[in-house]
Design a protein around this motif. Sequence first.
Motif, short mmCIF file in Angstrom:
data_model
loop_
_atom_site.label_atom_id
_atom_site.label_comp_id
_atom_site.label_asym_id
_atom_site.label_seq_id
_atom_site.Cartn_x
_atom_site.Cartn_y
_atom_site.Cartn_z
N PRO A 186 0.84 -1.21 0.00
CA PRO A 186 0.00 0.00 0.00
C PRO A 186 0.87 1.25 0.00
CG PRO A 186 0.07 -0.96 2.18
CD PRO A 186 0.79 -1.92 1.28
N PHE A 187 0.33 2.34 -0.51
CA PHE A 187 1.12 3.56 -0.51
C PHE A 187 1.03 4.22 0.87
CE2 PHE A 187 -3.06 5.04 -1.60
CZ PHE A 187 -3.16 6.31 -1.07
N SER A 188 1.99 5.04 1.19
CA SER A 188 2.11 5.57 2.55
C SER A 188 1.38 6.90 2.73
CB SER A 188 3.59 5.76 2.90
OG SER A 188 4.24 6.61 1.97
N GLY A 189 0.71 7.37 1.68
CA GLY A 189 -0.04 8.62 1.81
C GLY A 189 -1.39 8.39 2.45
N LEU A 190 -2.21 9.42 2.43
CA LEU A 190 -3.53 9.33 3.01
C LEU A 190 -4.40 8.34 2.23
CD1 LEU A 190 -4.30 13.11 3.68
CD2 LEU A 190 -3.81 11.35 5.40
N SER A 191 -5.17 7.54 2.96
CA SER A 191 -6.16 6.69 2.31
C SER A 191 -7.15 7.58 1.57
CB SER A 191 -6.87 5.83 3.35
OG SER A 191 -5.96 5.00 4.02
N ARG A 192 -7.75 7.06 0.50
CA ARG A 192 -8.56 7.94 -0.34
C ARG A 192 -9.50 7.16 -1.25
NH1 ARG A 192 -3.97 10.96 -3.01
NH2 ARG A 192 -3.11 10.45 -0.96
N SER A 193 -10.39 7.90 -1.85
CA SER A 193 -11.23 7.41 -2.95
C SER A 193 -11.24 8.49 -4.02
CB SER A 193 -12.65 7.11 -2.46
OG SER A 193 -13.28 8.29 -2.02
N GLU A 194 -11.86 8.20 -5.14
CA GLU A 194 -12.09 9.18 -6.21
C GLU A 194 -10.80 9.78 -6.78
OE1 GLU A 194 -15.07 8.83 -6.81
OE2 GLU A 194 -15.92 8.29 -4.87
N ALA A 195 -9.71 8.98 -6.83
CA ALA A 195 -8.47 9.45 -7.46
C ALA A 195 -8.55 9.19 -8.97
CB ALA A 195 -7.27 8.74 -6.86
N ALA A 196 -7.64 9.80 -9.72
CA ALA A 196 -7.54 9.59 -11.16
C ALA A 196 -6.17 9.01 -11.48
CB ALA A 196 -7.76 10.90 -11.92
N THR A 197 -6.07 8.18 -12.51
CA THR A 197 -4.80 7.53 -12.83
C THR A 197 -4.48 7.61 -14.31
OG1 THR A 197 -5.81 5.36 -13.23
CG2 THR A 197 -5.16 5.86 -10.97
N PHE A 198 -3.20 7.60 -14.60
CA PHE A 198 -2.71 7.38 -15.97
C PHE A 198 -1.44 6.56 -15.88
CE2 PHE A 198 -1.09 11.51 -14.53
CZ PHE A 198 0.28 11.42 -14.78
N ASP B 207 7.25 -3.21 -6.92
CA ASP B 207 6.21 -3.08 -5.90
C ASP B 207 6.58 -1.94 -4.94
OD1 ASP B 207 3.86 -3.62 -4.52
OD2 ASP B 207 4.79 -5.15 -3.25
N SER B 208 6.83 -0.77 -5.52
CA SER B 208 7.28 0.36 -4.71
C SER B 208 6.58 1.64 -5.13
CB SER B 208 8.80 0.53 -4.84
OG SER B 208 9.17 0.80 -6.19
N TRP B 209 6.49 2.57 -4.19
CA TRP B 209 5.83 3.86 -4.41
C TRP B 209 6.82 4.99 -4.24
CZ3 TRP B 209 0.61 4.44 -5.58
CH2 TRP B 209 -0.18 3.30 -5.47
N THR B 210 6.67 6.03 -5.06
CA THR B 210 7.40 7.27 -4.88
C THR B 210 6.41 8.42 -5.02
OG1 THR B 210 7.98 7.34 -7.24
CG2 THR B 210 9.60 6.37 -5.72
N GLN B 211 6.80 9.57 -4.51
CA GLN B 211 5.91 10.73 -4.58
C GLN B 211 6.55 11.82 -5.42
OE1 GLN B 211 4.78 12.47 -0.84
NE2 GLN B 211 3.07 13.61 -1.73
N PRO B 212 6.08 12.00 -6.66
CA PRO B 212 6.60 13.08 -7.52
C PRO B 212 6.04 14.44 -7.08
CG PRO B 212 5.67 11.26 -8.79
CD PRO B 212 5.20 11.10 -7.37
N ALA B 213 6.18 15.42 -7.97
CA ALA B 213 5.76 16.79 -7.66
C ALA B 213 4.26 16.86 -7.40
CB ALA B 213 6.13 17.71 -8.83
N LEU B 214 3.88 17.71 -6.47
CA LEU B 214 2.48 17.87 -6.10
C LEU B 214 1.67 18.48 -7.24
CD1 LEU B 214 2.84 19.28 -2.46
CD2 LEU B 214 2.32 16.93 -3.14
N LEU B 215 0.38 18.15 -7.28
CA LEU B 215 -0.52 18.76 -8.25
C LEU B 215 -0.63 20.26 -7.99
CD1 LEU B 215 -1.49 15.69 -8.20
CD2 LEU B 215 -3.73 16.58 -8.84
N PRO B 216 -0.73 21.07 -9.01
CA PRO B 216 -0.95 22.51 -8.79
C PRO B 216 -2.29 22.80 -8.13
CG PRO B 216 -0.17 22.08 -11.02
CD PRO B 216 -0.52 20.75 -10.43
N THR B 217 -3.28 21.94 -8.38
CA THR B 217 -4.64 22.17 -7.86
C THR B 217 -5.14 20.90 -7.20
OG1 THR B 217 -5.06 23.65 -9.74
CG2 THR B 217 -6.97 22.91 -8.46
N PRO B 218 -5.65 20.97 -5.97
CA PRO B 218 -6.30 19.80 -5.37
C PRO B 218 -7.46 19.36 -6.27
CG PRO B 218 -5.97 21.51 -3.73
CD PRO B 218 -5.68 22.14 -5.06
N ARG B 219 -7.66 18.03 -6.37
CA ARG B 219 -8.66 17.58 -7.32
C ARG B 219 -9.14 16.18 -6.93
NH1 ARG B 219 -9.19 20.09 -12.23
NH2 ARG B 219 -7.11 20.97 -11.95
N ALA B 220 -10.46 16.00 -6.96
CA ALA B 220 -11.08 14.69 -6.74
C ALA B 220 -12.18 14.50 -7.77
CB ALA B 220 -11.64 14.59 -5.33
#
Length: 534
Positions: free
Chosen positions: A189-201, A230-243
């Motif tokens: 699992p990733f170490s960030g906040l648990s969530r729903s309604e994310a978008a992926t590419f 099987d690893s996670w990294t965190q790139p640059a933050l989104l300019p705008t919060p979005r769900a």
Amino acid sequence: MKKNIIYLTFLFVILASCSKEKGAEMTVGRLITNETLIKSNSAYPYAKAVLDSVLEKATIIDSLLPGQTSTKKDTLVRGYAKLEAYFYDIDSLRFLKAGFCWSTTNAFPEITNSEYRYTVKDSTIFEENMYEFTMLDSLRYLKTDTRYYLRSFVIARDLRSGRVDTGYNQNVLDFRTRIAEDVWFYKKPFSGLSRSEAATFVIDNIMYMAGGENGSYPLNDLWAYNPNTDSWTQPALLPTPRARGVAFAIIGKADYYVGYIGLGIIDAQGTPSDKFEIYSPEHNTWDESYRKFEGGARHDAVAFTLTGADGRPVAYVGFGCNDIFKQELNAYVHHPASDLYKYNIKADTAASLLTWNSVGVSGLPTYGIVEACATSIGNRAYIFGGYKHKTADGTGVKEYQKNLFIYDNLSNQEIGGNFAIIGDFPGLPRANAAMFSLSFTKDNQNRSFIYFGTGRTADADGKEYYLNDFWGFDLQQASWVRLSNYKGDACEGAIGFHVKKNHDDYGLNVLDRGYIGTGRTAKKLSNEIWEYLP
């Protein structure tokens, strides 16, 4: 000299639980004999392994001796074999070591020509006149679709001559592991906040998960998942919060892939967005130039890419809720959308940064669909589920959908194509499900499937609840297949994606994998990711 009898129980749980074999039992008692050490004229089978439908939590039931039973549960992962040998009437002064040996090529494995492991190698653990014990061990990472030969052995010393000898089970346990299929694997699992309604590419077989919501607050973090490590990294933050937004990947101006994320909800008040932002994995940077979506602000839309005439991916975005702000209500009113737009990558120049062309569609429900899921294979897209309203203003009762639509842009790539319903889905209607597609070769046949599962539905009284069933649509056979349930909790708003792995895990024979993860369950938000092997 006391007679020595050794019994071996082999409890084997393979990598997959095939639906046609669920609940099957196998009797696996084995007699050990050897002319130099062990003599016995009879033996009885005394153990059973019950195959459970859940790979990670197989239930093992064993009976050590007639009339003596014990039940226990073990967590079993990836080709795991549990071994148990019961020794009794053993002279502790003669006993030296005991263990197991196994081979994939030698039908009679011995410690001189096969892999082996000493399970018990210290005779001082036995008290005087203590003549029985149970030897436990395990083998991990067994290959699938592979024949194994296995037996236990004991090493002892003759008290009179001092001779050391080895006794083997002459009845070799000969078994072949199944070809793994229809299996879920728990991933990191990733170490960030648990969530729903994310978008992926997905770019270069790395999945990027953007935003989502934790409670009612849109998130602005971006996470990259590498399935090969099987690893996670965190790139640059989104300019705008979005769900509740959409995302896709296409070839950008510099001829390398970039990710687009846009639309969705951008604050706790539910303000919808008509903006797209572009992420470059090559430089780990965001292009924040305003790129307006011509279809208007909306959330819970769908996005997919198809192969264009020049072989490059073409992006399509549409449907969802095109919310309209009502001054008299001081609030946004849901307005389900039934339009579809194509992004013209050739127009993405300094003079015209983003151009969306409306394409004609037909065959969709009146007033559009909301919270559907979409995927594509080549130049065909597939859209499943969602809900629609009976009225255009979005105030009518939600009607959950169970149609699988196919969209084909081959006939006219400029004006769009038609949506047609394929298959007769036998499961429950739903919205906010997860979806992916896989094309792979198995048993020398090319296969293509549309997969989806999870989501939200409602009973006859309108009470909503979450699902964890999982389905596949065989494009070659034009038929539905009920598959192993998603192993995470029943949820909605999960992500779904697919990648091609670059190595063969533990003898598995398909590199194409699908994934479902995160989402909202009845009790919590999730940060889990599960990998599906078809």
